[in-house]
Write an enzyme that holds these catalytic residues in place. Structure first.
Site, PDB file in Angstrom:
ATOM      1  N   CYS A  11      40.727 -11.015  36.482  1.00 23.06           N
ATOM      2  CA  CYS A  11      40.923 -10.470  35.138  1.00 23.06           C
ATOM      3  C   CYS A  11      42.383 -10.038  34.962  1.00 23.06           C
ATOM      4  O   CYS A  11      43.148  -9.962  35.917  1.00 23.06           O
ATOM      5  CB  CYS A  11      39.999  -9.278  34.900  1.00 23.06           C
ATOM      6  N   CYS A  14      43.479  -7.122  37.098  1.00 23.01           N
ATOM      7  CA  CYS A  14      43.685  -7.492  38.506  1.00 23.01           C
ATOM      8  C   CYS A  14      45.052  -8.147  38.681  1.00 23.01           C
ATOM      9  O   CYS A  14      45.782  -7.836  39.621  1.00 23.01           O
ATOM     10  CB  CYS A  14      42.587  -8.440  38.970  1.00 23.01           C
TER      11      CYS A  14
END
Length: 78
Positions: A11, A14
């Site tokens: 994501c 991240c």
């Protein structure tokens, strides 16, 4: 050399966490092995329920949300 793992499924948070960690390493002139761990079973082994997670030398130092730059600096200098 430090071993840092960024735990998350890819994501934006991240990716931003990984970039932040790499930026702080570069700014401090530190070297570390930075690995991205994306598979759920591996992430679960660390007991992380919310990503992104950060593991340094086998110890979970953060999970859930992007850490602040000062947090990251503290992990890497401390």
């Amino acid at each position: 050399m430090l071993n840092i793992k960024i735990l998350g499924t890819g994501c934006a948070n991240c990716k931003n966490t990984q970039k932040l960690v790499e930026d702080v390493l570069a700014a401090k002139g530190l070297q570390a092995q930075v690995d991205k761990v994306e598979d759920i079973p591996s992430i679960m082994q660390y007991g992380i329920m919310r990503t992104p997670g950060v593991v340094i030398d086998g110890k979970v130092v953060h999970s859930g949300g992007i850490p602040s730059r000062s947090q990251v600096e503290g992990w890497l200098v401390g």
